[in-house]
Enzyme design. Sequence first.
Site, PDB file in Angstrom:
ATOM      1  N   TYR A 198      50.955  35.794  38.730  1.00 39.32           N
ATOM      2  CA  TYR A 198      51.870  35.521  39.836  1.00 39.32           C
ATOM      3  C   TYR A 198      52.955  34.507  39.503  1.00 39.32           C
ATOM      4  O   TYR A 198      53.845  34.277  40.318  1.00 39.32           O
ATOM      5  CB  TYR A 198      51.083  35.007  41.053  1.00 39.32           C
ATOM      6  N   LYS A 208      37.037  38.169  33.818  1.00 36.73           N
ATOM      7  CA  LYS A 208      36.896  39.291  32.881  1.00 36.73           C
ATOM      8  C   LYS A 208      36.870  38.700  31.466  1.00 36.73           C
ATOM      9  O   LYS A 208      37.783  38.916  30.660  1.00 36.73           O
ATOM     10  CB  LYS A 208      38.085  40.258  33.096  1.00 36.73           C
ATOM     11  N   ASP A 262      35.069  44.001  37.540  1.00 37.45           N
ATOM     12  CA  ASP A 262      34.753  45.406  37.835  1.00 37.45           C
ATOM     13  C   ASP A 262      33.342  45.518  38.426  1.00 37.45           C
ATOM     14  O   ASP A 262      33.125  46.221  39.411  1.00 37.45           O
ATOM     15  CB  ASP A 262      34.938  46.298  36.585  1.00 37.45           C
ATOM     16  N   ASP A 284      43.410  38.715  44.583  1.00 34.65           N
ATOM     17  CA  ASP A 284      44.227  39.580  45.428  1.00 34.65           C
ATOM     18  C   ASP A 284      43.538  40.925  45.626  1.00 34.65           C
ATOM     19  O   ASP A 284      43.410  41.421  46.749  1.00 34.65           O
ATOM     20  CB  ASP A 284      45.601  39.784  44.772  1.00 34.65           C
ATOM     21  N   ASP A 294      41.150  42.664  49.172  1.00 34.48           N
ATOM     22  CA  ASP A 294      41.443  43.858  49.969  1.00 34.48           C
ATOM     23  C   ASP A 294      40.174  44.697  50.122  1.00 34.48           C
ATOM     24  O   ASP A 294      39.896  45.231  51.201  1.00 34.48           O
ATOM     25  CB  ASP A 294      42.566  44.698  49.336  1.00 34.48           C
TER      26      ASP A 294
END
Length: 355
Positions: free
Chosen positions: A139, A191, A224, A248, A252
């Site tokens: 970002y 990750k 994941d 982010d 959701d």
Amino acid sequence: MSNNKLKVAVIGGDGTGPEVAAEAVKVLRAVAGGEQIALELKDFDYGGDRYLQTGEVLPEGALDELRQFDAVLLGAIGHPDVPPGVLERGLLLEMRFRFDQYINLRPVKLFPGVETPLKDKGPKDIDFVVVRENTEDLYCGMGGFLKKGTPDEVAMQTAVYTRKGCERCIRWAFDYTRKRNRKKRLTLVAKTNVLTFGHDLWWRTFQDVARQYPDIQTDYNHVDACCMWMVKNPEFYDVIVTTNMFGDIITDLAGILQGGMGVAAGGNINPEPGGVSMYEPMGGSAPKYTGKHVINPIAAISAAAMLLEHSGFEKAAARVMKAIQAVTGTKMKSQAAGKMGYSTQEVGDLVVAAL
Ligand code: IPM
Ligand code: MN
């Protein structure tokens, strides 16, 4: 916040943003009255319409003016006639970065009476919090093009991670997990198997900070796998701390588990003394519903509750949260726009009545 004063800047923004912000303000005013909070509110017309008229997203001096407030309440941004990225970068990300709101706090709580797409899961299973780092990673806007528009084009977009940036976020997440006092479990989501530099820094920092919190159980998920577990066993999670981009995406997914964008709220918090924080419903500006008074204000009202909580008015915040749950649990038919059984304003009125 000083004594019992609370100064809030309200940016309704675009589309249905002003409609939901108005209901959040209605509830803020009502609870402030009952709790003897000296609430001062000021509206700002920043958003797509103003940008189209003036060519600037935030006028000169806007941030200095907003800095005079304890907190900002944002409705929504996103305008069909403004190209993607302009308002997001110029308003939302601008405030996050310039006010150094390094915590993006996203509670994931299934309120009573709210439907989740997860089979056989209820409010006792879906109740965790995501602490998303909010100032670094992909970002930060670092990158560029080489040979743009040619067949040899190169595009680079750089993820930036700093020790200071991840440490302050991780430390806040440990403190928050302790204060929340539930399962006392903090899961780092990253990750490390692929992002062997940036997320190695996160991993090492997490281990270092964890030593100072022996009472908190630590845990790690690759992002994941986290998506899989969040759907299969959401009850496992207590607090998740994660990087900006992953935060982010997973919020959701988490948002739909808690009943969707009509319910999910977030806080962009600068926890330092005098820091200016911003609270927002996670849903967008929903242009097609503008002016129809069918959009769900519960997320915006939850954002107002977070604003109260993190501005030092925990009792007022708890009252609002309780009222919200009384309304979702006993009044509303659905959390979906147009299916609530009530108009946007009526849902605000119901929350005020339940305070
Ligand atoms: C969010 C939004 C923003 C983000 C967009 C609008 C820039 O998706 O708050 O999650 O990516 O952070
Ligand atoms: Mn998002």
